[in-house]
Structure formats: structure tokens, C-alpha cells
Design a protein around this motif. Structure first.
Motif, short mmCIF file in Angstrom:
data_model
loop_
_atom_site.label_atom_id
_atom_site.label_comp_id
_atom_site.label_asym_id
_atom_site.label_seq_id
_atom_site.Cartn_x
_atom_site.Cartn_y
_atom_site.Cartn_z
N LEU A 1 -9.95 -6.60 -12.81
CA LEU A 1 -10.21 -8.02 -12.53
C LEU A 1 -8.91 -8.84 -12.55
CD1 LEU A 1 -12.26 -10.38 -12.19
CD2 LEU A 1 -12.39 -10.48 -14.68
N VAL A 2 -8.16 -8.67 -13.63
CA VAL A 2 -6.93 -9.45 -13.80
C VAL A 2 -5.93 -9.13 -12.67
CG1 VAL A 2 -4.89 -9.69 -15.29
CG2 VAL A 2 -7.17 -9.83 -16.27
N SER A 3 -5.80 -7.84 -12.34
CA SER A 3 -4.85 -7.44 -11.29
C SER A 3 -5.24 -8.06 -9.96
CB SER A 3 -4.82 -5.92 -11.13
OG SER A 3 -4.60 -5.32 -12.36
N GLU A 4 -6.54 -7.98 -9.63
CA GLU A 4 -7.00 -8.52 -8.34
C GLU A 4 -6.83 -10.04 -8.29
OE1 GLU A 4 -7.76 -6.94 -5.66
OE2 GLU A 4 -7.69 -4.93 -6.51
N LEU A 5 -7.16 -10.70 -9.41
CA LEU A 5 -7.02 -12.16 -9.45
C LEU A 5 -5.56 -12.57 -9.29
CD1 LEU A 5 -9.46 -13.08 -12.38
CD2 LEU A 5 -9.80 -13.60 -9.95
N SER A 6 -4.69 -11.82 -9.97
CA SER A 6 -3.27 -12.20 -9.91
C SER A 6 -2.71 -11.98 -8.50
CB SER A 6 -2.45 -11.46 -10.96
OG SER A 6 -2.44 -10.11 -10.68
N GLY B 1 1.75 -5.54 -16.78
CA GLY B 1 3.15 -5.61 -16.38
C GLY B 1 3.46 -4.68 -15.23
N PRO B 2 4.02 -3.50 -15.52
CA PRO B 2 4.44 -2.58 -14.45
C PRO B 2 3.33 -2.20 -13.47
CG PRO B 2 5.18 -1.80 -16.59
CD PRO B 2 4.31 -2.98 -16.85
N ALA B 3 2.10 -2.03 -13.98
CA ALA B 3 1.02 -1.57 -13.09
C ALA B 3 0.68 -2.61 -12.03
CB ALA B 3 -0.22 -1.22 -13.90
N ILE B 4 0.80 -3.89 -12.37
CA ILE B 4 0.53 -4.94 -11.37
C ILE B 4 1.58 -4.88 -10.26
CG2 ILE B 4 0.57 -7.45 -11.00
CD1 ILE B 4 -1.18 -7.82 -13.33
N ALA C 1 1.82 -1.14 -3.64
CA ALA C 1 0.91 -0.19 -2.98
C ALA C 1 -0.02 -0.92 -2.01
CB ALA C 1 0.12 0.59 -4.02
N ALA C 2 -0.43 -2.15 -2.37
CA ALA C 2 -1.36 -2.92 -1.51
C ALA C 2 -0.71 -3.22 -0.17
CB ALA C 2 -1.75 -4.21 -2.23
N GLN C 3 0.58 -3.51 -0.17
CA GLN C 3 1.26 -3.80 1.09
C GLN C 3 1.34 -2.55 1.98
OE1 GLN C 3 4.95 -5.50 -0.21
NE2 GLN C 3 4.10 -7.56 -0.34
N LYS C 4 1.48 -1.40 1.34
CA LYS C 4 1.63 -0.15 2.09
C LYS C 4 0.29 0.43 2.53
CE LYS C 4 5.92 2.25 1.00
NZ LYS C 4 6.49 3.42 0.36
N TRP C 5 -0.63 0.52 1.57
CA TRP C 5 -1.85 1.29 1.84
C TRP C 5 -3.15 0.47 1.77
CZ3 TRP C 5 1.00 4.03 -2.42
CH2 TRP C 5 1.97 4.90 -1.90
N GLY C 6 -3.06 -0.78 1.48
CA GLY C 6 -4.28 -1.60 1.39
C GLY C 6 -4.76 -1.73 -0.05
N ARG C 7 -5.65 -2.70 -0.24
CA ARG C 7 -6.08 -3.09 -1.58
C ARG C 7 -6.77 -1.96 -2.36
NH1 ARG C 7 -8.74 -8.62 -1.78
NH2 ARG C 7 -7.28 -9.28 -3.35
N LYS C 8 -7.69 -1.26 -1.67
CA LYS C 8 -8.49 -0.25 -2.37
C LYS C 8 -7.60 0.88 -2.92
CE LYS C 8 -13.02 1.78 -2.01
NZ LYS C 8 -14.09 2.22 -1.14
N VAL D 1 -4.18 3.71 -7.15
CA VAL D 1 -2.84 4.16 -7.55
C VAL D 1 -2.43 3.52 -8.88
CG1 VAL D 1 -0.37 4.05 -6.94
CG2 VAL D 1 -2.06 4.64 -5.20
N SER D 2 -2.61 2.21 -9.00
CA SER D 2 -2.16 1.54 -10.24
C SER D 2 -3.01 1.95 -11.43
CB SER D 2 -2.14 0.03 -10.07
OG SER D 2 -3.44 -0.44 -9.98
N SER D 3 -4.30 2.16 -11.18
CA SER D 3 -5.18 2.61 -12.26
C SER D 3 -4.76 4.00 -12.74
CB SER D 3 -6.62 2.63 -11.76
OG SER D 3 -7.47 3.12 -12.73
#
Lengths: 82, 486
Positions: free
Chosen positions: A44-49, B299-302, B308-315, B320-322
């Protein structure tokens, strides 16, 4: 539609997409009741940010800030002003 | 010193309690000094040299706590937290991992002084407690403690010192200054301690023999049935061992007026590995969540997610970050448990299941889905306990081969059946009590009279168990808790 309502609509659309398993309108204590667990909170936080270009400070964030859809809206609006 | 041996039960604890409640210790400050004194004595009994390491940890973290309190939530404060991390994790690394790492890559031989470094008991637990204290002061959640003796008591308090629960400073900071003592609380403590002692002496220690017999046998000589029996025995052994220790720690805390948070909540009823980790060693899971997972994810994961969102899209970015955060957290959790490749693999397995559970879809039929989820989770936990218990990866592989009838072993053999016959009752009792059977019965009883009879029955059984425990403690040999090694 005022700014708050518009933001609420946007956030609802966002959470329905990224966290479809959670009904954000069903509870006013999403974190306290465990409906939002640590992984969901991070999603949630990541998507909102990303969506609203805000920075969440984990030292400042309290469960009350994410406990309901309205609380989430207030939190995002507050962070946008900072 | 362990809670389940005679010296602790008949000498240490009675003296500790007698002086604590005597007129000499009327004032809470004197009570705390007494508790610190006996806690250091408790630790020195098993670690006469490494106690210096713990005293150093107390001094360093007290100073860092005071220092960081001047700069909360600032970049300078962050640097002080970094110093605390380097010191605490550095000490842990030197004493827990250096000899293993160098040995694994053949850089030291077995007789070198580095390979001989012994693991100080409880270092993983008290290091994490000390670290959380400094971080919480930095985050502004807690105030720095002025009195070094109180920080000393927080880190060294003997009930939770060597095998948890990992108590947060925030949980007991107020209790260090003011706490209530009552006969009710004391009796609750004795009751809880007795439950823990029974779990350890009457169940865990017996199941340990069965598990050791199965794990100690050669793969080809271990029948399939005996391999499964041994794995199940270990699964129950470790639950009763560790939750028993936590019960004893919570009970002892109550006897001295402290309330600790729960550390177990019937983990084997779980329907997913994610749920299992909300029920098993709760204090460790919450520690990693608050001090590693959240800082990484916020921090780093965001940053990873945005890139990654710019390269491969949101999903895909979310996935990847998870994976990035969860992988680091579960590798760290695995390695925290011990300096062995088995724990690295064990952590990796936890990561794979927890990551996968985020994206799996539940079955349409909810009831059937719940049953399937419970059975599969139980089997996954059972399987991961094998690698947790194994001495090496190859030992684990051989054990799995025995379980799956792949090592040229028999389905059933006389040796296995003999020991199954000897220990089956402990396994059945263990299985029953690893589920909330008693709680369910207590809830179901509505009639007041029946409830009264049930409560009296419980008290009588507990008295009987206490006598039995004393007999075991007097006659039993040294049998340390599994988590002492962590």
C-alpha cells in the motif's frame, strides 16, 4: 467533487487493483484488526508513494494513519502538503 | 544454568524470590539491583568469561542510547544507530559466524584458534534486544535510560536472557520504574512456569530421544515410517522445547512483577507459512519486521520498485521489490538461527513459500480450501523441520530420501517399530497439546458447576505434573534447550 472525494476515488481504484483481496471500505481498523498485514502495508505504502509522489517516513507512520480509507486519504493529503 | 535443572529450581529461584520479597528489597530500585545481580550470576554460571562481553554490550548500548537521544530522527542520530549496528552485529558476527564462514571456504583448519571460538549463550537474543533499544530511542519511541543498571537489567534479565522472548524496551521500560506485585500475578507466574516446565521435561525431552534415534540412523537403515515418525517427533519436540522455555520466561517474569508479550500461539494450526510466522517465535518475527523489513521496504525497496515500474510496469515492479525485501529478511532470519548452510537453505524455503503465498489464489470452496491449506502447511512445516534439525545439507537430503523411500530403505522395520512403540504415547499427547484443545473445551463449558469441576481438575493435574516435574528434574541429566544454540 472536492479534492478529498477525488483523492478517495483514486485511492480506492488503486487499492482495488493492487490489493484486491482486502475490502478497504469494510473496516475502520484495518491495521489494528490485522486485515492489513506487514506485506500489505508495504504494498500500500509503496503504491501510494509512487502514485502520489509522497514520501512516507516509517518513524512517523502510525497504524491510525492507515486504519481506514478516510485515514489513508488524510495521510496522503498531509504528506502532499509537506 | 537451565530452568529445568535442580540447581535452578531448588536453590537459585527460591533464594532469588526470598530476597526479592524480603524487607531488604522494599524499594523498586533495590529490587532491580538484586535482579540484575542474580541475572549476572545466572549468566556467569554457564559463561564465566563471556559475561564480560555482555557487560560490555550493556555499557556500549547505554552510552549509545544516551548519545542518540540528543539527535533523534536526524542524520547524526542515524550515524549513531549505524555505530550501534556495527558494534552489536560485529560482535555477533565474530562470535557466531567467523569460524563457520572461514571453515566453509577452507580458510582455517579445525585446530586454529579462530575455529575454536565458542558461541556465547544467548548472544543472538540479547544483541537484538540491545539493538532495538538504541533504534527505538533514535526513532523517538522510547526515552533513553539514565540509569545504566536499568539498561543492564533490561538486557540481562535472566528469564528471557538466553532464549527469548526478545523483549522490546518499550514493553518493560515502565515496568522497570514501577510495577505491581500481587499474589494473583505470582500464582499466575507459578502456573505458567509449571506449564512450561511440563512441556520441556515431560514432552520435549522424551520426544527428543525419539527424534535423535531417527536422525542418527543411516539413510538406508531408516524405514519410511520411522523417518516420518522421527520428523514428527522433532517437530513436536522443538515446539514444546521453545514454547516451554517462553512459558517459563513469561511465568518467571510474572513472579517478579513483569509482564512479557506472548511468543507462541499454536503455530501448527496455521493454514499458511505466513500465518505460521505470526504464531511461531512472534517476538523474532516482529523484530525482523520492525527493524529490517520495514526499513528496507520504506527505503531501498521503494527505489527498486520505482526503477522496475519504469522498465517492466507496475505489477512486475511490485513482485520484484517484494521479492527483494522478503529475500533479505528471510536470509537474515535463517542465518540468525545458526551458523550452518542448513539454516541458509531453511531461510530460503521460508522465503519461497511466503513470497508464493502472496500471489496464490484461494480455492473456490472455502471449507475444502481451508482443510487443504492446513494439511499442506503442516506438511511443509514438517519438512522444513528436517533441514532445521539436520547437521548438514547432505544429512537432510539423506533424511528426505528415507522419508520418500528413495534410499533403498524398507517401508517398515523392526527397529523403527520398537521405538515407535516406546514413544508413540508421547507423540499422541504432544500432537493433542500442540493444538488448542484445552482452550476449546474450556470455552465450550457453559455450565457453572461443570466449569468449577473442570477448574479444580486442572489445578489437581497441575499439582501432579509439578511433582512429576520435580522427580524428572532431580533424576534427569543435563538437557539444554535447543534455542540456547542460537
Amino acid at each position: 467533487m472536492n479534492m478529498k472525494e477525488e483523492m478517495k476515488k483514486k485511492i480506492l481504484e488503486l487499492v482495488e487493483e493492487v490489493l484486491p483481496q482486502i475490502d478497504f471500505t469494510a473496516s475502520n481498523s484495518l491495521v489494528d484488526d490485522g486485515l492489513l498485514d506487514s506485506i500489505s502495508i508495504v504494498t500500500l505504502v509503496s503504491e501510494l508513494s509512487m502514485e502520489f509522489d509522497v514520501v512516507f517516513d516509517m518513524n512517523e507512520l502510525e497504524p491510525a494513519d492507515l486504519n481506514s480509507l478516510d485515514a489513508i486519504v488524510e495521510t496522503v493529503l498531509r504528506l502532499q502538503k509537506q | 544454568m537451565v530452568f529445568s535443572n535442580g540447581v535452578f529450581l531448588f536453590l537459585f529461584l527460591p533464594i532469588a524470590l526470598f530476597v526479592y520479597y524480603s524487607p531488604f528489597c522494599k524499594n523498586i530500585k533495590v529490587k532491580n539491583i538484586w535482579l540484575l545481580f542474580i541475572s549476572l550470576g545466572f549468566y556467569a554460571w554457564g559463561e564465566p568469561i563471556y559475561i564480560l562481553l555482555m557487560l560490555l554490550s550493556i555499557c556500549v548500548n547505554w552510552i549509545l542510547g544516551k548519545w542518540v537521544s540528543v539527535y533523534p530522527k536526524t542524520s547524526k542520530g542515524k550515524k549513531i544507530v549505524a555505530i550501534s549496528c556495527i558494534y552489536n552485529l560485529g560482535v555477533l558476527f565474530v562470535f557466531k559466524y567467523v569460524s563457520w564462514l572461514l571453515g566453509s571456504f577452507g580458510l582455517v583448519d579445525k585446530n586454529s584458534p579462530i575455529a575454536q571460538i565458542a558461541l556465547p549463550i544467548g548472544i543472538s537474543f540479547y544483541t537484538f534486544q540491545a539493538l532495538s533499544y538504541v533504534i527505538d530511542v533514535y526513532r523517538g519511541k522510547e526515552q533513553a535510560q539514565e540509569n545504566i543498571l536499568d539498561v543492564g537489567l533490561y538486557i540481562a534479565f535472566f528469564p528471557q536472557l538466553i532464549a527469548g522472548p526478545i523483549v522490546r524496551y518499550g514493553t518493560i521500560s515502565r515496568q522497570l520504574r514501577e510495577r505491581k506485585h500481587s499474589l494473583d500475578m505470582f500464582c499466575d507466574g507459578v502456573w505458567r512456569f509449571s506449564i512450561g516446565l511440563s512441556k520441556k521435561l515431560l514432552l520435549s525431552n522424551q520426544l527428543a530421544v525419539a527424534a535423535d534415534l531417527a536422525f542418527g540412523r543411516n539413510a538406508g537403515e531408516r524405514s519410511v515410517v520411522f523417518a516420518w515418525f522421527g520428523a514428527l517427533a522433532f517437530m513436536l519436540q522443538i515446539y514444546f522445547d521453545f514454547s516451554g522455555y517462553s512459558d517459563m520466561a513469561i511465568g518467571l517474569g510474572k513472579m517478579f512483577g513483569f509482564e512479557f508479550l506472548e511468543n507462541f500461539n499454536y503455530p501448527y494450526v496455521s493454514r499458511s507459512i505466513t500465518e505460521y510466522w505470526r504464531r511461531w517465535h512472534i517476538s523474532l518475527g516482529e523484530w525482523f519486521r520492525d527493524y529490517l523489513y520495514y526499513p528496507l521496504s520504506f527505503g531501498p525497496a521503494i527505489k527498486v520498485r520505482k526503477a522496475a515500474a519504469q522498465k517492466w510496469g507496475r505489477k512486475t515492479a511490485g513482485i520484484v521489490s517484494s521479492a527483494f525485501s522478503l529475500f533479505i529478511v528471510w536470509m537474515a532470519t535463517g542465518i540468525w538461527h545458526g551458523a550452518n548452510w542448513t539454516f541458509v537453505v531453511w531461510g530460503l524455503i521460508q522465503f519461497v513459500f511466503i513470497f508464493w503465498e502472496q500471489y496464490r489464489k484461494p480455492l473456490k470452496n472455502e471449507k475444502f480450501g481451508n482443510v487443504v491449506a492446513f494439511i499442506t502447511t503442516f506438511l511443509v512445516i514438517l519438512s522444513t523441520k528436517v533441514i532445521f534439525k539436520a547437521d548438514s545439507i547432505s544429512h537432510a537430503v539423506h533424511y528426505y530420501a528415507s522419508m520418500l523411500h528413495l534410499s533403498g530403505n524398507n517401508w517398515v522395520d523392526e527397529y523403527g517399530m520398537y521405538w515407535i512403540g516406546q514413544y508413540k504415547s508421547f507423540l499422541v499427547i504432544g500432537l493433542i497439546f500442540s493444538f488448542p484443545v484445552l482452550e476449546c473445551i474450556t470455552k465450550c463449558i457453559k455450565n457453572k458447576r461443570v466449569k468449577m469441576i473442570w477448574n479444580i481438575g486442572e489445578a489437581v493435574v497441575m499439582c501432579f505434573l509439578l511433582v512429576l516435574n520435580i522427580c524428572y528434574a532431580v533424576s534427569g541429566g543435563y538437557n539444554p534447550f535447543i534455542y540456547f544454540n542460537f
